[in-house]
Design an enzyme around this catalytic site. Structure first.
Site, PDB file in Angstrom:
ATOM      1  N   ASN A   1       7.010   8.589 -10.291  1.00 51.80           N
ATOM      2  CA  ASN A   1       7.942   8.130  -9.264  1.00 51.80           C
ATOM      3  C   ASN A   1       9.025   7.333  -9.980  1.00 51.80           C
ATOM      4  O   ASN A   1       8.801   6.189 -10.374  1.00 51.80           O
ATOM      5  CB  ASN A   1       7.186   7.271  -8.248  1.00 51.80           C
ATOM      6  CG  ASN A   1       8.072   6.851  -7.092  1.00 51.80           C
ATOM      7  OD1 ASN A   1       9.282   7.095  -7.090  1.00 51.80           O
ATOM      8  ND2 ASN A   1       7.486   6.199  -6.108  1.00 51.80           N
TER       9      ASN A   1
ATOM     10  N   GLY B   1       5.524  -0.126   5.181  1.00 48.42           N
ATOM     11  CA  GLY B   1       5.594  -0.887   3.937  1.00 48.42           C
ATOM     12  C   GLY B   1       6.915  -1.628   3.950  1.00 48.42           C
ATOM     13  O   GLY B   1       7.426  -1.964   5.031  1.00 48.42           O
ATOM     14  N   ASN B   2       7.516  -1.820   2.801  1.00 49.04           N
ATOM     15  CA  ASN B   2       8.828  -2.432   2.789  1.00 49.04           C
ATOM     16  C   ASN B   2       9.811  -1.519   3.534  1.00 49.04           C
ATOM     17  O   ASN B   2      10.582  -1.951   4.370  1.00 49.04           O
ATOM     18  CB  ASN B   2       9.242  -2.687   1.340  1.00 49.04           C
ATOM     19  CG  ASN B   2      10.427  -3.588   1.293  1.00 49.04           C
ATOM     20  OD1 ASN B   2      10.607  -4.434   2.167  1.00 49.04           O
ATOM     21  ND2 ASN B   2      11.270  -3.392   0.305  1.00 49.04           N
ATOM     22  N   GLY B   3       9.723  -0.223   3.238  1.00 47.03           N
ATOM     23  CA  GLY B   3      10.367   0.776   4.106  1.00 47.03           C
ATOM     24  C   GLY B   3       9.314   1.214   5.112  1.00 47.03           C
ATOM     25  O   GLY B   3       8.120   1.138   4.806  1.00 47.03           O
TER      26      GLY B   3
ATOM     27  N   GLY C   1       1.872  -0.727   2.427  1.00 46.15           N
ATOM     28  CA  GLY C   1       1.613  -2.150   2.169  1.00 46.15           C
ATOM     29  C   GLY C   1       1.204  -2.975   3.380  1.00 46.15           C
ATOM     30  O   GLY C   1       0.172  -3.642   3.361  1.00 46.15           O
TER      31      GLY C   1
ATOM     32  N   LYS D   1       7.346   4.673 -12.356  1.00 47.37           N
ATOM     33  CA  LYS D   1       5.945   4.419 -12.008  1.00 47.37           C
ATOM     34  C   LYS D   1       5.174   5.688 -12.346  1.00 47.37           C
ATOM     35  O   LYS D   1       5.647   6.783 -12.020  1.00 47.37           O
ATOM     36  CB  LYS D   1       5.880   4.174 -10.490  1.00 47.37           C
ATOM     37  CG  LYS D   1       5.042   3.005 -10.073  1.00 47.37           C
ATOM     38  CD  LYS D   1       5.259   2.764  -8.603  1.00 47.37           C
ATOM     39  CE  LYS D   1       3.949   2.631  -7.885  1.00 47.37           C
ATOM     40  NZ  LYS D   1       4.135   2.435  -6.446  1.00 47.37           N
TER      41      LYS D   1
ATOM     42  N   MET E   1       6.467  -9.331   4.332  1.00 49.42           N
ATOM     43  CA  MET E   1       5.704  -9.664   5.532  1.00 49.42           C
ATOM     44  C   MET E   1       4.743 -10.833   5.320  1.00 49.42           C
ATOM     45  O   MET E   1       4.510 -11.629   6.225  1.00 49.42           O
ATOM     46  CB  MET E   1       4.952  -8.404   6.018  1.00 49.42           C
ATOM     47  CG  MET E   1       4.223  -8.586   7.316  1.00 49.42           C
ATOM     48  SD  MET E   1       5.239  -9.229   8.665  1.00 49.42           S
ATOM     49  CE  MET E   1       5.789  -7.740   9.467  1.00 49.42           C
TER      50      MET E   1
ATOM     51  N   HIS F   1       9.291   9.553   3.507  1.00 46.29           N
ATOM     52  CA  HIS F   1       7.858   9.221   3.361  1.00 46.29           C
ATOM     53  C   HIS F   1       6.957  10.406   3.687  1.00 46.29           C
ATOM     54  O   HIS F   1       5.780  10.232   4.028  1.00 46.29           O
ATOM     55  CB  HIS F   1       7.438   8.062   4.296  1.00 46.29           C
ATOM     56  CG  HIS F   1       8.088   6.751   4.023  1.00 46.29           C
ATOM     57  ND1 HIS F   1       8.451   5.884   5.034  1.00 46.29           N
ATOM     58  CD2 HIS F   1       8.437   6.150   2.870  1.00 46.29           C
ATOM     59  CE1 HIS F   1       8.995   4.800   4.506  1.00 46.29           C
ATOM     60  NE2 HIS F   1       9.002   4.945   3.186  1.00 46.29           N
TER      61      HIS F   1
ATOM     62  N   GLY G   1       0.750  -1.763   6.692  1.00 48.90           N
ATOM     63  CA  GLY G   1      -0.215  -1.030   7.524  1.00 48.90           C
ATOM     64  C   GLY G   1      -1.628  -1.094   6.969  1.00 48.90           C
ATOM     65  O   GLY G   1      -2.601  -1.187   7.726  1.00 48.90           O
ATOM     66  N   GLU G   2      -1.743  -1.081   5.640  1.00 50.56           N
ATOM     67  CA  GLU G   2      -3.078  -1.107   5.022  1.00 50.56           C
ATOM     68  C   GLU G   2      -3.657  -2.514   4.969  1.00 50.56           C
ATOM     69  O   GLU G   2      -4.864  -2.692   5.042  1.00 50.56           O
ATOM     70  CB  GLU G   2      -2.999  -0.578   3.571  1.00 50.56           C
ATOM     71  CG  GLU G   2      -2.784   0.903   3.481  1.00 50.56           C
ATOM     72  CD  GLU G   2      -2.398   1.355   2.077  1.00 50.56           C
ATOM     73  OE1 GLU G   2      -2.795   0.706   1.096  1.00 50.56           O
ATOM     74  OE2 GLU G   2      -1.687   2.377   1.973  1.00 50.56           O
TER      75      GLU G   2
HETATM   76  P1  AMP Z   1       4.961  -1.155   0.184  1.00 51.94           P
HETATM   77  O1  AMP Z   1       6.437  -0.912   0.323  1.00 51.94           O
HETATM   78  O2  AMP Z   1       4.122  -0.086   0.794  1.00 51.94           O
HETATM   79  O3  AMP Z   1       4.546  -1.503  -1.209  1.00 51.94           O
HETATM   80  O4  AMP Z   1       4.647  -2.464   1.057  1.00 51.94           O
HETATM   81  C1  AMP Z   1       5.215  -3.714   0.777  1.00 51.94           C
HETATM   82  C2  AMP Z   1       5.004  -4.644   1.946  1.00 51.94           C
HETATM   83  O5  AMP Z   1       3.590  -4.815   2.169  1.00 51.94           O
HETATM   84  C3  AMP Z   1       5.588  -6.028   1.748  1.00 51.94           C
HETATM   85  O6  AMP Z   1       6.355  -6.403   2.877  1.00 51.94           O
HETATM   86  C4  AMP Z   1       4.367  -6.918   1.660  1.00 51.94           C
HETATM   87  O7  AMP Z   1       4.575  -8.177   2.197  1.00 51.94           O
HETATM   88  C5  AMP Z   1       3.389  -6.157   2.540  1.00 51.94           C
HETATM   89  N1  AMP Z   1       2.024  -6.623   2.341  1.00 51.94           N
HETATM   90  C6  AMP Z   1       1.220  -6.447   1.287  1.00 51.94           C
HETATM   91  N2  AMP Z   1       0.039  -7.084   1.477  1.00 51.94           N
HETATM   92  C7  AMP Z   1       0.115  -7.685   2.683  1.00 51.94           C
HETATM   93  C8  AMP Z   1      -0.763  -8.498   3.465  1.00 51.94           C
HETATM   94  N3  AMP Z   1      -1.975  -8.826   3.041  1.00 51.94           N
HETATM   95  N4  AMP Z   1      -0.330  -8.933   4.668  1.00 51.94           N
HETATM   96  C9  AMP Z   1       0.891  -8.627   5.119  1.00 51.94           C
HETATM   97  N5  AMP Z   1       1.760  -7.863   4.447  1.00 51.94           N
HETATM   98  C10 AMP Z   1       1.379  -7.400   3.242  1.00 51.94           C
END
Ligand code: AMP
Length: 401
Positions: free
Chosen positions: A12, A213-215, A335, A19, A288, A183, A337-338
């Site tokens: 990626n 996630g961030n997006g 991020g 990555k 978040m 996505h 959602g999980e």
């Molecule tokens: P991603 O783009 O999928 O890597 O997701 C990033 C997002 O996941 C960021 O806004 C992080 O704050 C959020 N994130 C990761 N762990 C947690 C958590 N335990 N609680 C809330 N948000 C999280």
């Protein structure tokens, strides 16, 4: 390892990052993964993590993607994860925009590469970076199979009434102005995985997949295919995100230009993309975790940002429940959602009328699988996404052909 197994890398590539994940296929065993960040900038960060857990991090200068590839391959050798470059039998690249042209993953040749370049206007930040990643590997490992996996491919099944904007139709016909979504690799992965978890064939399931996630994007999936998704012509559309507005009235563009004195449309779009969403409303952070902490401390703007965020996702779920006439399951991934039990809980709060009942005893940080009550008409699932695995599988499949 069986004799037929081979090592495949999933890539990626971003404009200043790369990555990667190394697999043994077809066993789907992750041997190592890592990242090079700040490529082309001083003090690049080089990380590599073995499957067994040891992580190495170094600060070095990495001027190009090509050098980044060479560095991590050399590191794989020095850590005895591979013995020579030749052990790598295939590479798969995530490509953000495949337009209408790429409906599936493809083996990259000169024609494919040119087509990806032609689609740059659909993803001006991402496709050029993806091309850099592809070219770096073509130089260093010219003989191995190289595959492109498109983020838009899963959404190419959307029907015309869902992907078309109510604009004069000639703008679609002449210029391709339509919804493409994003996505897709993640929505595809969790779709397949939820069928496994539910013990049902994917072509019998109606799902709403929430990649948050961030997006963030929400997708309506009917019988294994995407029928609608929240992101649009670009990833700016749909739900509110970390720094993006999501859906917004475009009349705000000239209005804000006049009021602020900003005289470039691109600058306004940059504000919509990079300074809005959770960050813009809270004034604190796009992350978040920070927002949740600030909410607990009673910060009013953080509470407002959080409430707006939840509300936008609820509304998209509502749209798709209507479009699909109810669903079998709602899936949370990426991020937020999980990892965020709080966000999942708030999204589903007050939706029992739709047959959505979360079981709070199963909804905790780190939860995976089914988190709905036994009586919930609609199953609620948490599935960690795995876009890299989809990429590695695509290479394996096309390699066999
Ligand atoms: P991603 O783009 O999928 O890597 O997701 C990033 C997002 O996941 C960021 O806004 C992080 O704050 C959020 N994130 C990761 N762990 C947690 C958590 N335990 N609680 C809330 N948000 C999280």
């Amino acid at each position: 390892m069986s004799k037929a197994s081979s090592k495949i890398i999933a890539i990626n590539a971003g404009s200043s990052s790369l990555k990667w994940q190394l697999y043994n296929m077809p066993e789907e065993i992750v041997l190592a993964k890592g990242m090079v960040e700040r490529i082309g900038l001083p003090n690049a960060i080089f990380t590599i993590k073995r499957a067994k857990g040891e992580k190495f991090e170094r600060i070095v200068d990495v001027s190009t993607h090509e050098l980044a590839v060479q560095m991590f391959l050399d590191e794989l050798i020095s850590l005895n994860i591979i013995s020579a470059y030749e052990e790598i039998k295939g590479v798969g690249h995530r490509v953000v925009a495949g337009g209408e042209f790429f409906k599936n993953s493809v083996v990259i040749d000169e024609i494919v590469l040119k087509k990806i370049a032609d689609l740059i206007e659909l993803a001006p930040l991402h496709n050029p970076a993806n091309i850099q990643g592809i070219k770096a590997f073509q130089k260093i490992l010219p003989k191995i199979i190289s595959v492109a996996v498109f983020d838009t491919a899963f959404h190419t099944t959307m029907s015309t009434e869902n992907y078309l904007y109510p604009l004069p139709k000639k703008y679609y016909e002449k210029y391709g102005a339509r919804k493409y979504g994003a996505h897709g690799t993640s929505h595809f992965y969790v779709t397949q995985k939820s069928a496994e978890l539910l013990g049902e064939s994917v072509d019998k399931l109606k799902l709403i997949t929430c990649h948050i996630g961030n997006g963030a994007s929400i997708t309506a999936v009917r019988y294994g295919v995407s029928i609608d998704t929240s992101m649009g012509f670009t990833p700016l559309a749909g739900v509110m995100m970390g720094t993006r507005t999501g859906d917004i009235d475009p009349s705000l563009i000239p209005f804000l230009m006049e009021k602020t004195g900003i005289n470039s449309v691109q600058e306004i779009i940059d504000i919509f993309n990079k300074k809005s969403g959770l960050l813009g409303v809270s004034g604190i952070s796009s992350d978040m975790r920070d927002i949740i902490v600030a909410c607990k401390e009673g910060n009013k703007d953080a509470i407002l940002a959080f409430t707006m965020y939840i509300n936008r996702i609820k509304k998209y779920i509502g749209q798709y429940l209507a479009l699909l006439n109810g669903v079998d399951a709602i899936i949370f991934t990426a991020g937020i959602g999980e990892n965020s039990d709080i966000v999942r809980s708030k999204i589903l709060e007050g939706m029992d009328w739709f047959g959505l009942e979360i079981d709070e005893s199963k909804n905790f940080p780190g939860a995976e699988g089914i988190i709905s009550t036994l009586s919930s008409k609609v199953k609620i699932l948490v599935i960690p996404t795995d876009e890299e695995l989809v990429i590695a599988r695509a290479v394996e499949k096309l390699k066999k052909k």
